[in-house]
Scaffold this active site. Structure first.
Site: not given
Length: 691
Positions: A49, A71, A423
């Site tokens: 918000h 929202e 990795n």
């Protein structure tokens, strides 16, 4: 003129956006583990918000529309009308990535208009419940703007929950002055202030209407807060253009009341509108002149209220550090001149100057220090995405997130860290069924730790995966002509492991989006050494891999050892120096064609630094005793024979420019107290070249 005004607050807006996006990322990761946790959902709702309000005030309608859709989806979840699913979580994460993309575009001088969010907005709203059910669950209360009784079941639950948690539910009826020109901005400030004091559960008209200035000069906000009514009233009336703020406690009606008789107010919640108009609420431009609003800090947990901070552009800190560097150079110059002139009356003054400049230098260095969490915070999301991509189960353990490093170092180390994580995830940690067959827990552990060691910081990345198979590495190296079979036969497992650090070497069986191109480990090692650090790799087959990155605290002003090689003066960072010794000529022996000596019972390999640098050493080779600088590179020690040891001195690292910056073994230059320039040596690269 509007663009000019907006640019004044663009920096603050982007900083707040970065903070809110990172916070949303952390909260969504927590929510994914328990998608019914109302506390986390409420926190996400508040952050979303806040972000929506800032974007609307700045006129970024696509960002505002997407945040509004996120929202609304969270609002439906916290009201129980539409529980969250795994697909919803993926959509929310996708929306968060898009918000970050918009912020990066705006930071680069663009805007958010070229990023199409209509599909995402539709997906976030496409599973709306039946209208009848939505009306019953979300019908607004019939309470008057001056307080009164709440008659909807949902509002009654909010009030009851607030009372159970020791909070009071208030209706705050705000009347703005008739002369107010920026109604949306004032409404935003009121809503933001109430959010800092508690939880808002409804507004009349709803917040999106407030943002579009679809109200006269008054509106009502319902909030649950532990603060007394008088404190709430005083806080709101301090906001400019607020004429009155009437605060009354909200009570729950005892008699059941049907929600249906209030159809006229159904649009208040805006819970299930047609999705088309949401992404681009054009009337929001009316609030665009209210540019100061983003400067209001968003609510953050864990921040001490007693502390006060101010955002400073990193460019200004760089300039300040450069000026401090000039001060250090000038101080060294003055000290040398006074010493040569033997002016003893300046000793006290110079001592005081040294203390003051030292304190300034330490303070500026600390100003540039930021915790490694600045980089670490994005890794949980990275691990989450990689787990889904690779179908692996991995737990990320973070330690030492408060350890601080120079901001420049933090910025540079982020991408190499991502290489290491990829990795570990791709090559290291096995799939759950493979781990189970090996007697390991199905969930792998990837640990990233940071801690201070001496005058530097060590970052450790370790996993409990498959490790590096030295036999496979040797075979691969033989196939590519890197080593011979005879060399492989006498090579230790540790030496074989180091082959993976060579440029272009890869153990991947096939090229994927994650690895296989042979640039990962070599790129990390190169970047670390460019930063004046050291890189060390330790791995055991079926036990896991440990990577140690040692970094200097700062890159600007460092303590160094000054040496002479022939007639030239050089500097070596003390981060790389283990010790200095004197070695007698008769103690130098030749082993496998290389000069060595014994250092406390261990064989120390020696190199003549003058030969490496191509310096004319003259008759220095015939001395009876040689000064040696012992340098630790990874787990190895090596000695460099020099002409003379001058001593320790603080130096300011200066770039050699783009034409000389790629010279092997030279990391920069510095200005000495006598005004001459000394090159700064990267002794680790000499060892790498030799080996």
């Amino acid at each position: 003129m509007a663009d000019m005004d907006m640019s004044q607050y663009l920096g603050a807006f982007l900083d707040e956006t970065d903070d809110n996006v990172q916070r949303l990322d952390d909260l969504l990761l927590a929510l994914e583990k328990n998608m019914t946790d109302m506390d986390v959902i409420n926190e996400i709702f508040r952050s979303a918000h806040t972000l929506k309000g800032m974007a609307g005030t700045m006129g970024f309608t696509n960002m505002m529309g997407l945040t509004h859709a996120m929202e609304d989806r969270l609002d439906a979840a916290r009201k129980g009308t539409r529980p969250l699913t795994e697909a919803d979580m993926n959509r929310l994460f996708q929306g968060l990535d898009t918000l970050q993309e918009m912020a990066d575009s705006i930071r680069g001088g663009g805007n958010d208009s070229h990023i199409d969010v209509s599909d995402m907005v539709h997906d976030l709203r496409n599973e709306s419940p039946a209208p009848a059910a939505a009306t019953q669950a979300q019908a607004p209360a019939a309470a008057s703007s001056s307080g009164g009784e709440v008659v909807s079941s949902q509002d009654a639950e909010w009030v009851k929950k607030a009372n159970e948690e020791g909070s009071n539910a208030y209706s705050v009826h705000v009347t703005l002055s008739q002369s107010c020109l920026l109604k949306a901005a004032r409404a935003y400030m009121v809503v933001n202030r109430l959010e800092e004091m508690g939880d808002i559960f409804r507004a009349e008209p709803p917040t999106d209407a407030l943002e579009r200035e679809e109200f006269e000069f008054d509106f009502t906000v319902y909030v649950a807060t532990p603060a007394p009514a008088e404190e709430v009233k005083a806080a709101i009336e301090k906001i400019g253009d607020v004429q009155t703020a009437d605060v009354e406690e909200v009570k729950v009606s005892e008699a059941p009341v049907q929600a249906a008789p209030a159809p006229a107010q159904a649009p208040v919640q805006a819970a299930a509108p047609a999705p088309a108009p949401e992404p681009s609420p054009a009337p929001a431009q009316a609030s665009a002149p209210a540019k100061p609003a983003p400067a209001a800090p968003a609510k953050k947990e864990g921040v001490k209220k007693s502390g006060q901070t101010v955002r400073v552009d990193i460019g200004r800190l760089d300039k300040l550090m450069n000026l401090v560097g000039e001060l250090v150079i000038s101080r060294a110059r003055i000290e040398r001149l006074v010493q040569e002139a033997r002016l003893r009356q300046f000793d006290d003054t110079l001592s005081q100057l040294g203390r003051i400049s030292g304190d300034i230098q330490e303070l500026v260095t600390k100003l540039r220090m930021v915790p490694v969490s600045f980089t670490f915070d994005r890794f949980p999301r990275l691990i989450r995405d990689l787990c889904k991509t690779l179908n692996k189960n991995v737990e990320l353990v973070l330690e030492g997130e408060d350890t601080e490093l120079d901001r420049t170092v933090i910025d540079e180390i982020g991408d190499p860290m991502v290489h290491l994580i990829r990795n570990s995830m791709d090559h290291g940690i096995e799939h759950p069924d493979e781990r189970k067959a090996l007697g390991k827990p199905e969930k792998g552990i990837l640990k990233i730790a940071a801690y201070q060691e001496g005058s530097g910081v060590v970052i450790e990345v370790s996993d409990d995966g498959a490790g590096i198979d030295p036999d496979r590495v040797k075979q691969k190296a033989i196939e590519r002509g890197i080593i011979t079979e005879d060399r492989a036969a006498i090579m230790s497992d540790d030496e074989a492991t180091q082959i993976v650090l060579l440029p272009g070497f890869s153990m991947a069986k096939q090229i994927t989006d994650l690895s296989g191109r042979g640039v990962g480990m070599d790129a990390v090692k190169t970047k670390v050494e460019q930063l004046g650090g050291q890189f060390d790799l330790v791995s055991k087959k079926n036990e896991g891999t440990h990577v140690y990155i040692r970094l200097p605290l700062t890159l600007a002003i460092v303590l160094s050892l000054l040496i002479k090689v022939g007639d030239e003066t050089y500097a070596i960072s003390l981060e790389n120096v283990e010790e200095t010794i004197m070695v007698r000529k008769e103690d130098i022996k030749t082993v496998h064609g290389e000069p060595t000596t014994l250092l406390r019972g261990e064989v120390l390999s020696l190199n003549v630094l003058g030969d490496i640098l191509g310096s004319d050493l003259g008759d220095e080779r015939d001395r009876d005793e040689y000064p040696v600088v012992v340098v630790k590179i990874g787990k190895n020690k090596i000695g460099f024979i020099v002409s003379q040891l001058i001593g320790q001195q603080e130096i300011v690292i200066k770039s050699l420019g783009r034409f000389l910056s790629k010279i092997d073994g030279i990391t920069g230059g510095t200005i000495l107290g006598d005004g001459n320039v000394a090159l700064i040596l990267d002794v680790a690269s000499f060892y790498s070249t030799k080996s």
